[in-house]
Design a protein around this motif. Structure first.
Motif, PDB file in Angstrom:
ATOM      1  N   SER A 187       0.828  -1.201   0.000  1.00  9.91           N
ATOM      2  CA  SER A 187       0.000   0.000   0.000  1.00  9.91           C
ATOM      3  C   SER A 187       0.867   1.258   0.000  1.00  9.91           C
ATOM      4  O   SER A 187       0.588   2.220  -0.719  1.00  9.91           O
ATOM      5  CB  SER A 187      -0.918  -0.006   1.217  1.00  9.91           C
ATOM      6  OG  SER A 187      -1.675   1.169   1.288  1.00  9.91           O
ATOM      7  N   ALA A 188       1.931   1.245   0.786  1.00  5.69           N
ATOM      8  CA  ALA A 188       2.823   2.414   0.865  1.00  5.69           C
ATOM      9  C   ALA A 188       3.565   2.639  -0.448  1.00  5.69           C
ATOM     10  O   ALA A 188       3.909   3.774  -0.787  1.00  5.69           O
ATOM     11  CB  ALA A 188       3.832   2.222   2.002  1.00  5.69           C
ATOM     12  N   LEU A 189       3.780   1.573  -1.216  1.00  5.90           N
ATOM     13  CA  LEU A 189       4.487   1.702  -2.487  1.00  5.90           C
ATOM     14  C   LEU A 189       3.616   2.302  -3.575  1.00  5.90           C
ATOM     15  O   LEU A 189       4.121   2.760  -4.591  1.00  5.90           O
ATOM     16  CB  LEU A 189       5.001   0.328  -2.945  1.00  5.90           C
ATOM     17  CG  LEU A 189       6.099  -0.280  -2.102  1.00  5.90           C
ATOM     18  CD1 LEU A 189       6.385  -1.708  -2.570  1.00  5.90           C
ATOM     19  CD2 LEU A 189       7.354   0.558  -2.167  1.00  5.90           C
ATOM     20  N   VAL A 239      10.184   2.927   4.220  1.00  2.09           N
ATOM     21  CA  VAL A 239       8.889   2.246   4.304  1.00  2.09           C
ATOM     22  C   VAL A 239       9.065   0.765   4.622  1.00  2.09           C
ATOM     23  O   VAL A 239       8.244   0.175   5.326  1.00  2.09           O
ATOM     24  CB  VAL A 239       8.016   2.444   3.037  1.00  2.09           C
ATOM     25  CG1 VAL A 239       7.643   3.901   2.856  1.00  2.09           C
ATOM     26  CG2 VAL A 239       8.639   1.871   1.808  1.00  2.09           C
ATOM     27  N   LEU A 240      10.149   0.173   4.136  1.00  2.00           N
ATOM     28  CA  LEU A 240      10.414  -1.234   4.424  1.00  2.00           C
ATOM     29  C   LEU A 240      10.713  -1.445   5.902  1.00  2.00           C
ATOM     30  O   LEU A 240      10.157  -2.340   6.546  1.00  2.00           O
ATOM     31  CB  LEU A 240      11.571  -1.717   3.560  1.00  2.00           C
ATOM     32  CG  LEU A 240      11.968  -3.174   3.611  1.00  2.00           C
ATOM     33  CD1 LEU A 240      10.786  -4.099   3.417  1.00  2.00           C
ATOM     34  CD2 LEU A 240      13.014  -3.455   2.549  1.00  2.00           C
ATOM     35  N   GLY A 245       8.445  -3.420   8.687  1.00  2.00           N
ATOM     36  CA  GLY A 245       9.071  -4.491   9.459  1.00  2.00           C
ATOM     37  C   GLY A 245       8.994  -4.258  10.954  1.00  2.00           C
ATOM     38  O   GLY A 245       8.805  -5.198  11.731  1.00  2.00           O
ATOM     39  N   LEU A 246       9.128  -3.007  11.361  1.00  2.00           N
ATOM     40  CA  LEU A 246       9.018  -2.681  12.784  1.00  2.00           C
ATOM     41  C   LEU A 246       7.609  -2.968  13.287  1.00  2.00           C
ATOM     42  O   LEU A 246       7.428  -3.571  14.344  1.00  2.00           O
ATOM     43  CB  LEU A 246       9.404  -1.220  13.033  1.00  2.00           C
ATOM     44  CG  LEU A 246      10.899  -0.951  13.026  1.00  2.00           C
ATOM     45  CD1 LEU A 246      11.182   0.533  12.822  1.00  2.00           C
ATOM     46  CD2 LEU A 246      11.536  -1.457  14.313  1.00  2.00           C
ATOM     47  N   ARG A 247       6.618  -2.546  12.523  1.00  2.00           N
ATOM     48  CA  ARG A 247       5.241  -2.819  12.947  1.00  2.00           C
ATOM     49  C   ARG A 247       4.957  -4.323  12.926  1.00  2.00           C
ATOM     50  O   ARG A 247       4.268  -4.833  13.804  1.00  2.00           O
ATOM     51  CB  ARG A 247       4.258  -2.025  12.094  1.00  2.00           C
ATOM     52  CG  ARG A 247       4.176  -0.572  12.582  1.00  2.00           C
ATOM     53  CD  ARG A 247       3.051   0.184  11.935  1.00  2.00           C
ATOM     54  NE  ARG A 247       3.319   0.518  10.544  1.00  2.00           N
ATOM     55  CZ  ARG A 247       4.190   1.454  10.147  1.00  2.00           C
ATOM     56  NH1 ARG A 247       4.878   2.128  11.037  1.00  2.00           N
ATOM     57  NH2 ARG A 247       4.365   1.707   8.876  1.00  2.00           N
ATOM     58  N   ALA A 293       6.835   5.783   9.738  1.00  2.00           N
ATOM     59  CA  ALA A 293       7.919   6.184   8.850  1.00  2.00           C
ATOM     60  C   ALA A 293       8.451   7.580   9.208  1.00  2.00           C
ATOM     61  O   ALA A 293       9.658   7.814   9.171  1.00  2.00           O
ATOM     62  CB  ALA A 293       7.462   6.143   7.400  1.00  2.00           C
ATOM     63  N   ALA A 294       7.564   8.501   9.567  1.00  2.00           N
ATOM     64  CA  ALA A 294       8.000   9.858   9.920  1.00  2.00           C
ATOM     65  C   ALA A 294       8.883   9.833  11.167  1.00  2.00           C
ATOM     66  O   ALA A 294       9.947  10.471  11.198  1.00  2.00           O
ATOM     67  CB  ALA A 294       6.794  10.766  10.138  1.00  2.00           C
ATOM     68  N   GLU A 295       8.464   9.091  12.183  1.00  2.00           N
ATOM     69  CA  GLU A 295       9.253   8.974  13.412  1.00  2.00           C
ATOM     70  C   GLU A 295      10.584   8.276  13.127  1.00  2.00           C
ATOM     71  O   GLU A 295      11.631   8.690  13.621  1.00  2.00           O
ATOM     72  CB  GLU A 295       8.463   8.201  14.461  1.00  2.00           C
ATOM     73  CG  GLU A 295       9.166   8.090  15.796  1.00  2.00           C
ATOM     74  CD  GLU A 295       8.363   7.284  16.813  1.00  2.00           C
ATOM     75  OE1 GLU A 295       8.939   6.964  17.862  1.00  2.00           O
ATOM     76  OE2 GLU A 295       7.187   6.975  16.561  1.00  2.00           O
ATOM     77  N   LEU A 296      10.535   7.239  12.329  1.00  2.00           N
ATOM     78  CA  LEU A 296      11.753   6.505  11.980  1.00  2.00           C
ATOM     79  C   LEU A 296      12.725   7.397  11.209  1.00  2.00           C
ATOM     80  O   LEU A 296      13.936   7.313  11.402  1.00  2.00           O
ATOM     81  CB  LEU A 296      11.394   5.262  11.157  1.00  2.00           C
ATOM     82  CG  LEU A 296      12.539   4.352  10.765  1.00  2.00           C
ATOM     83  CD1 LEU A 296      13.274   3.829  12.005  1.00  2.00           C
ATOM     84  CD2 LEU A 296      12.023   3.202   9.920  1.00  2.00           C
ATOM     85  N   GLY A 297      12.198   8.266  10.376  1.00  2.00           N
ATOM     86  CA  GLY A 297      13.040   9.193   9.610  1.00  2.00           C
ATOM     87  C   GLY A 297      13.823  10.148  10.488  1.00  2.00           C
ATOM     88  O   GLY A 297      14.885  10.638  10.083  1.00  2.00           O
ATOM     89  N   ARG A 298      13.331  10.410  11.679  1.00  2.00           N
ATOM     90  CA  ARG A 298      14.019  11.308  12.619  1.00  2.00           C
ATOM     91  C   ARG A 298      14.871  10.557  13.628  1.00  2.00           C
ATOM     92  O   ARG A 298      15.619  11.164  14.397  1.00  2.00           O
ATOM     93  CB  ARG A 298      12.990  12.153  13.371  1.00  2.00           C
ATOM     94  CG  ARG A 298      12.240  13.139  12.494  1.00  2.00           C
ATOM     95  CD  ARG A 298      11.328  14.039  13.317  1.00  2.00           C
ATOM     96  NE  ARG A 298      10.315  13.288  14.078  1.00  2.00           N
ATOM     97  CZ  ARG A 298       9.121  12.941  13.629  1.00  2.00           C
ATOM     98  NH1 ARG A 298       8.757  13.268  12.415  1.00  2.00           N
ATOM     99  NH2 ARG A 298       8.268  12.275  14.385  1.00  2.00           N
ATOM    100  N   ALA A 299      14.776   9.245  13.642  1.00  2.00           N
ATOM    101  CA  ALA A 299      15.455   8.432  14.653  1.00  2.00           C
ATOM    102  C   ALA A 299      16.939   8.281  14.345  1.00  2.00           C
ATOM    103  O   ALA A 299      17.383   8.437  13.205  1.00  2.00           O
ATOM    104  CB  ALA A 299      14.800   7.054  14.726  1.00  2.00           C
TER     105      ALA A 299
END
Length: 106
Positions: free
Chosen positions: A32-34, A58-59, A63-65, A73-79
């Protein structure tokens, strides 16, 4: 510790070890994200080294979820990902491979 036989991949995010896994639901989320792209196209991009930062993001988020971590993805982008973007890309490629291929026995 990640179990490669169940498709798990470990990654340290913001100092916390996380186990990721592409469950069927995570794979559906990833598709869906793709948008127009498919998982097969993403696999080809990773195999050919033509993946994007968005592909990695997005991958990893899917995988985390799939591994039970509610990180978007937004939180991961800042991590802070231990090892930086190269380790993140390697973990994403490994996660995608483990979803479809059993690990080699040595």
């Amino acid at each position: 510790m990640a179990n490669p036989w169940t498709g798990e991949v470990a990654l340290v995010i913001d100092g916390q070890p996380r186990v990721m896994k592409l469950t069927l639901g995570a794979l559906a989320e990833l598709e869906s994200a793709l948008g127009e792209g498919s998982l097969v196209e993403m696999v080809r991009r990773f195999e050919g080294g033509g993946f994007t930062a968005r592909d990695v993001l997005v991958l990893l988020a899917a995988g985390l979820r799939g591994g039970g971590h509610e990180i978007g993805a937004a939180e991961l982008g800042r991590a802070d990902i231990e090892g930086g973007p190269m380790v993140a890309a390697r973990a994403a490629a490994e996660l995608l491979a483990r979803a479809f291929v059993l690990p080699e026995t040595t």
